[in-house]
Scaffold this active site. Structure first.
Site, PDB file in Angstrom:
ATOM      1  N   ALA A 120       3.192  -0.817   4.804  1.00  0.00           N
ATOM      2  CA  ALA A 120       2.650  -0.760   6.171  1.00  0.00           C
ATOM      3  C   ALA A 120       2.184  -2.131   6.664  1.00  0.00           C
ATOM      4  O   ALA A 120       2.191  -2.396   7.878  1.00  0.00           O
ATOM      5  CB  ALA A 120       1.506   0.248   6.225  1.00  0.00           C
ATOM      6  N   PRO A 169       0.801  -1.229   0.000  1.00  0.00           N
ATOM      7  CA  PRO A 169       0.000   0.000   0.000  1.00  0.00           C
ATOM      8  C   PRO A 169       0.833   1.278   0.000  1.00  0.00           C
ATOM      9  O   PRO A 169       1.898   1.350   0.624  1.00  0.00           O
ATOM     10  CB  PRO A 169      -0.826  -0.112   1.284  1.00  0.00           C
ATOM     11  CG  PRO A 169      -0.092  -1.071   2.135  1.00  0.00           C
ATOM     12  CD  PRO A 169       0.574  -2.039   1.206  1.00  0.00           C
TER      13      PRO A 169
HETATM   14  C1  DQA Z   1       8.351   0.803   3.758  1.00  0.00           C
HETATM   15  C2  DQA Z   1       8.484   1.013   5.265  1.00  0.00           C
HETATM   16  C3  DQA Z   1       7.125   0.858   5.945  1.00  0.00           C
HETATM   17  O1  DQA Z   1       7.276   1.064   7.342  1.00  0.00           O
HETATM   18  C4  DQA Z   1       6.156   1.878   5.410  1.00  0.00           C
HETATM   19  O2  DQA Z   1       4.867   1.696   5.991  1.00  0.00           O
HETATM   20  C5  DQA Z   1       6.082   1.909   3.934  1.00  0.00           C
HETATM   21  C6  DQA Z   1       7.297   1.701   3.142  1.00  0.00           C
HETATM   22  C7  DQA Z   1       9.671   1.067   2.998  1.00  0.00           C
HETATM   23  O3  DQA Z   1       9.764   0.676   1.855  1.00  0.00           O
HETATM   24  O4  DQA Z   1      10.574   1.710   3.548  1.00  0.00           O
HETATM   25  O5  DQA Z   1       5.043   2.181   3.352  1.00  0.00           O
HETATM   26  O6  DQA Z   1       8.011  -0.549   3.529  1.00  0.00           O
END
Ligand code: DQA
Length: 187
Positions: free
Chosen positions: A80, A13
């Site tokens: 997320a 997402p």
């Molecule tokens: C993420 C890190 C996650 O905590 C965050 O919710 C994201 C992107 C990253 O690629 O750094 O949406 O997966």
């Protein structure tokens, strides 16, 4: 029989907003630009990248289930859902395909709630903190892992050329026979 080996890349997402979303954390490349790099890197390794983005947890679960038996490896940025999704974790545990978890940001240098991943325990490995490069390293890791799976003898499945060098040192003569079959089927 064709020799195309597939690697599935799943973006979770809000990753459709890359390039506009929190650029100090996630960078300025759009998802389309990252996808082009992914396609190129997979192609260089003799693999075809199939790329999928969804904001919906259930759709990601379905994509994982459908990948079983069809792709050699999966690179997933669960975004997320990394920190919340038992359903995605269970789907990964249910399939017999190596899964590489990737993140653009270093989740361990961020808010505490991002330090926990429900996915890591069922992933083959985790790459976090290298921006768009995380995906490319993820492709390399998925390819390396799938090359370490032995070839099904006589199945007509051909290894990508990037696997040959590695296999030569492991199984010598069989590599030569596979290479011959690959070039014959390419004609
Ligand atoms: C993420 C890190 C996650 O905590 C965050 O919710 C994201 C992107 C990253 O690629 O750094 O949406 O997966």
């Amino acid at each position: 029989m064709g020799c195309i080996m597939k690697v599935l890349v799943i973006h979770g997402p809000n990753l459709n907003l890359l390039g506009k979303r929190e650029t100090k954390i996630y960078g300025t490349l759009s998802l389309a630009q990252i996808d082009r790099r992914i396609t190129q890197r997979a192609g260089e390794q003799g693999f075809e990248a199939e790329i999928f983005q969804s904001n919906a947890e259930g759709d990601i679960v379905t994509a994982l289930q459908k990948a079983a038996g069809r792709v050699k490896g999966i690179v997933i940025n669960p975004a997320a859902y990394t920190h919340t999704s038992v359903a995605i974790r269970d789907a990964i545990a249910a399939i017999d395909v190596p899964v590489v978890e990737v993140h653009l940001s270093n989740i361990f240098r961020r808010e505490e709630f991002r330090h926990e991943s429900l996915i890591s325990e069922v992933a083959a490995g985790v790459i976090s903190g290298f921006g768009a490069e995380s995906y490319l390293l993820g492709i390399d890791a998925a390819v390396a892992r799938s090359c370490s799976i032995s070839l099904p003898r006589g199945s007509g499945v051909c290894p990508p050329s990037s696997c040959w060098a590695r296999m030569t040192s492991r199984i010598g003569r069989m590599t030569v026979r596979c290479a011959a079959r690959t070039s014959a089927s390419a004609r």
